[in-house]
Design an enzyme around this catalytic site. Sequence first.
Site, mmCIF file in Angstrom:
data_model
loop_
_atom_site.group_PDB
_atom_site.id
_atom_site.type_symbol
_atom_site.label_atom_id
_atom_site.label_comp_id
_atom_site.label_asym_id
_atom_site.label_seq_id
_atom_site.Cartn_x
_atom_site.Cartn_y
_atom_site.Cartn_z
ATOM 1 N N ASP A 46 -1.676 5.799 -0.086
ATOM 2 C CA ASP A 46 -2.905 5.374 0.601
ATOM 3 C C ASP A 46 -2.762 5.615 2.093
ATOM 4 O OD1 ASP A 46 -5.511 3.820 0.757
ATOM 5 O OD2 ASP A 46 -4.262 2.717 2.166
ATOM 6 N N TYR A 51 -5.148 6.641 10.628
ATOM 7 C CA TYR A 51 -3.705 6.349 10.742
ATOM 8 C C TYR A 51 -2.949 7.477 11.453
ATOM 9 C CZ TYR A 51 -4.572 2.807 7.065
ATOM 10 O OH TYR A 51 -5.059 1.753 6.318
ATOM 11 N N LYS A 76 -9.253 7.650 3.999
ATOM 12 C CA LYS A 76 -10.441 6.905 4.435
ATOM 13 C C LYS A 76 -11.118 7.614 5.605
ATOM 14 C CE LYS A 76 -7.624 2.804 3.515
ATOM 15 N NZ LYS A 76 -6.275 3.184 3.933
ATOM 16 N N ILE A 238 -0.896 -1.739 -2.629
ATOM 17 C CA ILE A 238 -0.434 -0.580 -1.853
ATOM 18 C C ILE A 238 0.524 -1.024 -0.741
ATOM 19 C CG2 ILE A 238 -2.311 1.043 -2.350
ATOM 20 C CD1 ILE A 238 -3.805 -0.080 0.116
ATOM 21 N N VAL A 242 8.734 1.700 5.479
ATOM 22 C CA VAL A 242 9.354 2.978 5.864
ATOM 23 C C VAL A 242 10.820 2.995 5.430
ATOM 24 C CG1 VAL A 242 7.809 3.424 7.795
ATOM 25 C CG2 VAL A 242 9.883 2.074 8.182
HETATM 26 P P1 NDP Z 1 2.106 -4.973 3.664
HETATM 27 O O1 NDP Z 1 1.703 -6.244 3.013
HETATM 28 O O2 NDP Z 1 2.295 -3.776 2.825
HETATM 29 O O3 NDP Z 1 3.429 -5.292 4.492
HETATM 30 C C1 NDP Z 1 4.074 -4.297 5.223
HETATM 31 C C2 NDP Z 1 5.070 -4.952 6.143
HETATM 32 O O4 NDP Z 1 6.110 -5.596 5.387
HETATM 33 C C3 NDP Z 1 5.776 -3.986 7.048
HETATM 34 O O5 NDP Z 1 6.062 -4.672 8.258
HETATM 35 C C4 NDP Z 1 7.074 -3.669 6.285
HETATM 36 O O6 NDP Z 1 8.081 -3.296 7.210
HETATM 37 C C5 NDP Z 1 7.381 -4.973 5.616
HETATM 38 N N1 NDP Z 1 7.973 -4.849 4.271
HETATM 39 C C6 NDP Z 1 7.684 -3.935 3.324
HETATM 40 N N2 NDP Z 1 8.369 -4.162 2.193
HETATM 41 C C7 NDP Z 1 9.139 -5.251 2.421
HETATM 42 C C8 NDP Z 1 10.074 -5.969 1.625
HETATM 43 N N3 NDP Z 1 10.317 -5.605 0.373
HETATM 44 N N4 NDP Z 1 10.685 -7.042 2.198
HETATM 45 C C9 NDP Z 1 10.408 -7.415 3.470
HETATM 46 N N5 NDP Z 1 9.531 -6.776 4.265
HETATM 47 C C10 NDP Z 1 8.897 -5.702 3.745
HETATM 48 O O7 NDP Z 1 1.072 -4.721 4.849
HETATM 49 P P2 NDP Z 1 0.095 -3.545 5.326
HETATM 50 O O8 NDP Z 1 -0.856 -4.199 6.237
HETATM 51 O O9 NDP Z 1 0.824 -2.378 5.776
HETATM 52 O O10 NDP Z 1 -0.748 -3.176 4.027
HETATM 53 C C11 NDP Z 1 -0.354 -2.178 3.106
HETATM 54 C C12 NDP Z 1 -1.263 -0.972 3.176
HETATM 55 O O11 NDP Z 1 -2.619 -1.338 3.010
HETATM 56 C C13 NDP Z 1 -1.264 -0.251 4.539
HETATM 57 O O12 NDP Z 1 -0.097 0.470 4.793
HETATM 58 C C14 NDP Z 1 -2.513 0.578 4.396
HETATM 59 O O13 NDP Z 1 -2.286 1.691 3.556
HETATM 60 C C15 NDP Z 1 -3.449 -0.430 3.757
HETATM 61 N N6 NDP Z 1 -4.219 -1.192 4.776
HETATM 62 C C16 NDP Z 1 -5.573 -0.989 4.819
HETATM 63 C C17 NDP Z 1 -6.360 -1.646 5.718
HETATM 64 C C18 NDP Z 1 -7.816 -1.403 5.702
HETATM 65 O O14 NDP Z 1 -8.511 -1.807 6.640
HETATM 66 N N7 NDP Z 1 -8.354 -0.749 4.685
HETATM 67 C C19 NDP Z 1 -5.798 -2.580 6.704
HETATM 68 C C20 NDP Z 1 -4.358 -2.769 6.568
HETATM 69 C C21 NDP Z 1 -3.631 -2.107 5.625
HETATM 70 P P3 NDP Z 1 8.995 -1.953 7.024
HETATM 71 O O15 NDP Z 1 8.098 -0.779 6.998
HETATM 72 O O16 NDP Z 1 9.874 -2.023 8.219
HETATM 73 O O17 NDP Z 1 9.727 -2.154 5.731
#
Ligand code: NDP
Length: 294
Positions: A46, A51, A76, A238, A242
């Site tokens: 996604d 982005y 998107k 989703i 990283v």
């Molecule tokens: P998430 O709920 O996916 O959380 C991501 C965060 O958690 C990052 O800081 C990541 O850091 C950390 N993380 C990931 N896996 C773990 C784990 N197993 N244990 C501990 N920490 C973890 O948040 P997002 O807001 O990124 O949402 C996911 C996706 O949804 C986005 O990437 C995007 O594709 C979509 N999105 C869409 C939006 C919209 O307006 N339509 C708005 C926001 C998000 P690290 O990378 O350092 O692991």
Amino acid sequence: MSTVPTLTLNNGVQLPAIGLGVFQTAPEETTAAVESALTAGYRHIDTAAAYGNEREVGEGIRRSGVARDDVFIETKVWISDYGYDSTLHAFDKSAGKLGVDTIDMLILHQALPSRFDLTIAAYRALEKLLDDGRVRSIGVSNFMPEHLEKLLAETTVVPAVNQIELHPYFQQKELQAVHAEHGILTQAWSPIGGITHYRDSDKSALEDPTILDIGSAHNKSGAQVMLRWGIQEGRSVIPKSVKPARIAENFDVLDFELTGEQVAALDALDTGVRGGPEPEVITLDAFGRDIPEA
Ligand code: NDP
């Protein structure tokens, strides 16, 4: 390697239930993250024009060696590209950067409440792209019930998904009920509560004692509990990371089941407090920005 279950969209297309999100994934980290996810078994990515990493998503898919047709690519259209012709062109920009002819799902990133005429025109362009076979499914994101009702009244194709903020602390149950009524799949963004910690919040869902206790009972992490909860309730999730170990961890949620009591405990964590921007305040003035050509 686990095979991810799929969800059937309202037009019959299959969407893998777990995908990799890449919001806030820097372009220089995106190719490796995508490659790592596809190696771990993910088949859904996604991204979004806004982005700034669509090019690197395409590169990650090509480098992974997984066949293009086996990966579900979702992106998107940003609000600055709303309007019939602009949105048709937004497809060309995204497809060009991704390096693909067809996009599996193209969605409107936000409603533009103050310019709903532009939102409708943008959605009509998505309908045209669907009709022409350039996209396999279309949908929306961050639409509230009133935005969905207006859209449904003025357009033909029911959105396949509404991608919304959804984690244990903000569950939008009324909106989910509207989705169910119309056959729109709920797709959860911040499914492990990212928005509850990456914006200086002191209330991270990843540290919630109820969630961690449930995890201990299954020998799973809080992130895994939240993802399992989403899948068990029939949502698309989703999670973004990283880090290869976390990318793999977030996919490793297919070998356990939450009990009814555990699901009820998670359902009860809803605070009703949104982490992201109020959909009603999204305007071109405040949030508009140029999306570069491919
Ligand atoms: P998430 O709920 O996916 O959380 C991501 C965060 O958690 C990052 O800081 C990541 O850091 C950390 N993380 C990931 N896996 C773990 C784990 N197993 N244990 C501990 N920490 C973890 O948040 P997002 O807001 O990124 O949402 C996911 C996706 O949804 C986005 O990437 C995007 O594709 C979509 N999105 C869409 C939006 C919209 O307006 N339509 C708005 C926001 C998000 P690290 O990378 O350092 O692991």
